[in-house]
Write an enzyme that holds these catalytic residues in place. Structure first.
Site, PDB file in Angstrom:
ATOM      1  CE  LYS A  90      10.639 -14.238   5.730  1.00 26.85           C
ATOM      2  NZ  LYS A  90      10.562 -15.302   4.783  1.00 26.85           N
ATOM      3  N   GLY A 131       3.961   1.966  11.531  1.00 24.74           N
ATOM      4  CA  GLY A 131       4.942   2.770  12.108  1.00 24.74           C
ATOM      5  C   GLY A 131       6.155   3.268  11.494  1.00 24.74           C
ATOM      6  CB  VAL A 132       7.976   2.076   8.480  1.00 26.45           C
ATOM      7  CG1 VAL A 132       8.387   0.645   9.160  1.00 26.45           C
ATOM      8  CG2 VAL A 132       6.977   1.687   7.262  1.00 26.45           C
ATOM      9  N   GLY A 133       6.179   5.046   8.738  1.00 27.78           N
ATOM     10  CA  GLY A 133       6.252   6.410   8.021  1.00 27.78           C
ATOM     11  C   GLY A 133       5.559   6.421   6.583  1.00 27.78           C
ATOM     12  N   GLY A 153       4.593  -1.670   4.034  1.00 30.33           N
ATOM     13  CA  GLY A 153       5.533  -1.841   4.940  1.00 30.33           C
ATOM     14  C   GLY A 153       4.876  -2.158   6.354  1.00 30.33           C
ATOM     15  CB  SER A 186       9.544 -18.397   3.938  1.00 38.73           C
ATOM     16  OG  SER A 186       8.733 -17.751   4.979  1.00 38.73           O
TER      17      SER A 186
END
Length: 799
Positions: A729, A365-367, A362, A686
């Site tokens: 996204k 900063g998301v842990g 991830g 993409s």
């Protein structure tokens, strides 16, 4: 009875407290310091101090007996007088005693927690005429003088005290006390009450010792010059060992070796480890203690014995308690929490399970890192962390071989030793940032560590004994799986941690970050209210991130400014953080407007991209120019994105007739494709549909709707392929206020895994073919059979 000691008469009772001695034989007339630590001997000493300060000192037959009985003691001892008692810091007593007279142990009983003996006093017997006694005393004195001269461990001052002694029995006892001999030999001399017999025994013993010392000096003198330094040290060690053996003080191992052997005995080790340790300790015992090789070997043995070979901690198996701890530490993150609970369920049913290899992927900063610590706390396991970022040397994982100076085990084994458990939670941070160079490939070395079928026999180059890593719960973290080698990725269970939604960030800030920061800056006594409008103000207009790291920094900055006011003496009892105070403390908004156009625009399309920092909105600009069929691509684009642009142009040229374009339109035309924020690298397939739509818009003059974003990989045969990073996204689009998204049909199945809060208010269009994208994205269908024929932009002229 009364005895005469030197020039005084002393009354000695026939019942005295007993102090058993270890490895010491006491003689009359000797003043000797004793260390007393056993409870029974301390009690006997205290009893003697209360009575007349007299003790009965007798040697034990074996020093290993803690609570000696009558049969564990020699029959002959010495009555001694206590001169001084000193208490040591460790609780033991240092006692200075003076031997008075020999005594025979007749009976011993335990009385009031100390040993008491009934003794019979023995007076020295001469049984010889004065001339023979004088001759024997002179002989013994001369032999002892030569013994002291040859033996460097006895000070010369002893000879001075010997010459001043006039009584024969006192002379015999004093010399007996100073010779270096076995306990058994000295005890035998003590038990000889006849003075002439004592002199005869001393003559024999001292002569034998003198012969040994002379042979030693002869050998030493003949070979000293021909030996190198290391050879001389080895010889001296062997010589010392031989002397100790002759004197009865030989010790097969040093104290250090004894400690290692004791450790090997006290703990449980695998058979292979025990065998290796015994072999290495045997080698160490033969080495000189100050040689370089012994230091290296000693370090290896200590590493080998200090590893937690069979030490396992018990997992917490209460599901409710584990879930409560995980929920208390982290908001959201349902997938890793669910996986940990699955692991516990398998442990409960199967009894033992090989540790899973979880990879948390991830944006920053998301842990991800803090999840590992939380999992260890939830499972009640030890926690160790190892950062892999920037590691280039394979030896960091496997260790160095012992042939190298300063060799140590790899960081895997070092961390396990630090954890003091063979089943910790082991966090391998930043696994996607491992490097490699001429020193080896650490990622390849990790293959064995992270393979449950192999890591039960992990071999470190330094330890050289297999260590079982299968009980360890490995957790790895990464920002992207793209840079992780495929074989390594195949061994891990990937768990994606998407970025947080605004309401999730607000909950984290309110319930986790703000209380922690209040404590960190010392404002617990100040009542500060953090309102939701202030949190959302910071989230939306001061940060652009998938995690909460910048949000935490800004909250900390606000609190530190309050802390300055408090430190300067301003009295603040209650404070409210609202939108107005946020503006005063943090200044003007950093992100006020988006760079997305609000009106339909020709040659402009809005795409969605995934980066290591999370999702992002990606506007694509295309302009035509007169030229010679050149495609220019700018904006720090990667190879895959460049190929997507080439494929888009080929698709348009192949279907030019359907779009109302001349088949040779490209021959006198240059196209410039630019994706803004050129300093930020961009790559991936993409963006193919976005580039195609912007190209076709600039060629046909049909504007593109900017209130909807798109993502998908194109093919030359009109298909739209699925993309990754869907959560990130959509989160980026929602953050920018774009609520209509064009997605590949093959991504429809992924929608079920997205949080309902993310999808709320969003309109998703699923497409299979490129033609569907173009009709949804452009204000007018670009196909000539679907619309009123309009003059292509190419025919309007290019300035």
């Amino acid at each position: 009875m009364k005895i005469k000691h030197n020039s005084e008469f002393i009354d000695v009772k026939n019942q005295l407290p007993v102090v058993p001695l270890r490895d010491v034989v006491m003689f009359p007339y000797m003043i000797y310091p004793l260390l007393i630590g056993r409870k029974v001997t301390i009690n006997a000493l205290q009893e003697a101090m209360v009575r007349d300060r007299h003790l009965f000192l007798v040697a034990q037959r074996s020093s290993l007996v803690e609570e000696p009985q009558f049969e564990d003691l020699y029959p002959m001892g010495v009555v001694a007088r206590i001169l001084q008692v000193m208490k040591m810091p460790n609780g033991t007593l240092k006692v200075l005693v003076e031997g008075l007279v020999r005594a025979r142990l007749e009976e011993m009983v335990k009385k009031n927690n100390f040993l008491q003996a009934r003794i019979s006093i023995l007076k020295p017997q001469a049984n010889s005429d004065d001339k023979e006694m004088e001759a024997m005393s002179r002989t013994v004195s001369e032999l002892f003088a030569e013994y002291v001269r040859l033996n460097r461990r006895i000070p010369d001052e002893v000879l001075v005290s010997i010459t001043a002694i006039e009584k024969y029995h006192q002379l015999a006892d004093t010399i007996s006390a100073h010779i270096l001999q076995k306990i058994e030999v000295k005890q035998k001399i003590l038990e000889t009450a006849n003075v002439i017999n004592s002199f005869k025994m001393l003559t024999k013993v001292i002569k034998e010792e003198i012969e040994i010392l002379k042979i030693e000096q002869k050998i030493d003198g003949s070979v000293r010059e021909s030996m190198s330094k290391n050879q001389r040290e080895f010889y001296l060690q062997q010589q010392l060992k031989a002397i100790k053996d002759e004197l009865g003080q030989g010790d097969d191992q040093s104290n250090e070796v004894d400690d290692l052997l004791d450790m090997l005995t006290r703990h449980e080790y695998p058979a292979e480890v025990k065998t290796r340790a015994q072999d290495e300790i045997r080698k160490l015992s033969r080495m000189h203690p100050f040689s370089a090789e012994s230091g290296v070997l000693r370090t290896y043995i200590e590493w080998l014995l200090n590893l937690p070979w069979n030490i396992l901690t018990q997992d917490r198996t209460d599901f409710k308690e584990v879930k409560a701890i995980l929920d208390g530490d982290h908001f959201g993150l349902e997938k890793p929490k669910k996986r940990i609970l699955e692991h516990l369920a398998v442990i409960r049913l199967a009894g033992k399970v090989k540790g899973p290899i979880l990879c948390l992927v991830g944006p920053p900063g998301v842990g991800k890192t803090s999840v590992g610590r939380s999992v260890a706390r939830a499972l009640d396991r030890k926690f160790v962390r190892m950062s892999l970022g920037g590691i280039h040397d394979e030896a960091e994982i496997r260790g160095h071989r012992r042939t190298y100076i300063g060799a140590l085990p790899g960081r895997i084994i070092q961390s396990v030793k630090k954890a003091e458990s063979s089943n910790p939670v082991f966090l391998l941070d930043e696994v996607d940032k491992i490097g490699k160079d001429f020193r080896g490939d650490p990622a390849s070395a990790l293959l064995e560590v992270l393979d449950p079928e192999q890591n039960n026999t992990f071999s470190d180059n330094y330890i050289e004994v297999e260590f079982d890593l299968s009980n360890i719960l490995f957790i790895t973290t990464a920002n992207s799986t793209a840079s992780i080698p495929t074989p390594l990725k195949d061994r891990m269970e990937i768990i994606n941690l998407p970025g947080y939604l605004d309401f999730e960030k607000a909950a984290i800030a309110r319930d986790f970050l703000f209380p922690k920061l209040m404590k960190a800056v010392g404002l617990q006594k100040v009542k500060i209210e953090l309102r939701d409008d202030a949190i959302y103000e910071i989230i939306r207009y001061y940060t652009r991130e998938a995690g909460v790291r910048e949000l935490e920094r800004l909250l900390g900055s606000m609190l530190r400014k309050v802390a300055i006011e408090v430190a300067e003496g301003k009295k603040i009892r209650r404070l409210v953080f609202d939108k107005a105070r946020v503006a005063r403390l943090l200044g003007a908004r950093k992100y006020t407007e988006t760079n997305i156009k609000t009106e339909p625009t020709v040659g402009y399309a809005v795409g969605l991209a995934w980066t290591e920092m999370g999702g992002d909105v990606l506007p694509v600009e295309v302009v035509p120019m007169k030229g010679k069929a050149t495609l220019t691509l700018t904006g720090s684009l990667g190879d895959v994105l460049r190929e997507s642009a080439t494929a888009a142009l080929s698709y348009i040229r192949n279907h030019a007739g359907q779009f109302g374009l001349d088949e040779n339109f490209y021959e006198k035309l240059d196209l410039h494709v630019h994706i803004p924020e050129g300093a930020v690298p961009k790559d991936g397939p993409s963006a193919g549909v976005t580039v195609l739509t912007a190209m076709l818009s600039t060629l046909t003059g049909i504007p593109v709707k900017t209130d909807r974003a798109m993502t998908g990989e194109i093919t030359l045969t009109d298909d739209i392929l699925p993309i990754g990073g869907l959560n990130e996204k959509l989160l980026a689009a929602k953050r920018m206020g774009i609520m209509e998204i064009i997605l590949p049909e093959k991504n429809r199945k992924d929608i079920a895994e997205l949080p309902p809060e993310l999808l709320k208010g969003m309109k998703l269009h699923f497409v299979r073919r490129t033609s569907e994208v173009l009709q949804l994205a452009m204000t007018v269908s670009p196909y000539v059979n679907h619309r009123v024929k309009m003059k292509p932009r190419l025919e309007q002229g290019l300035s």
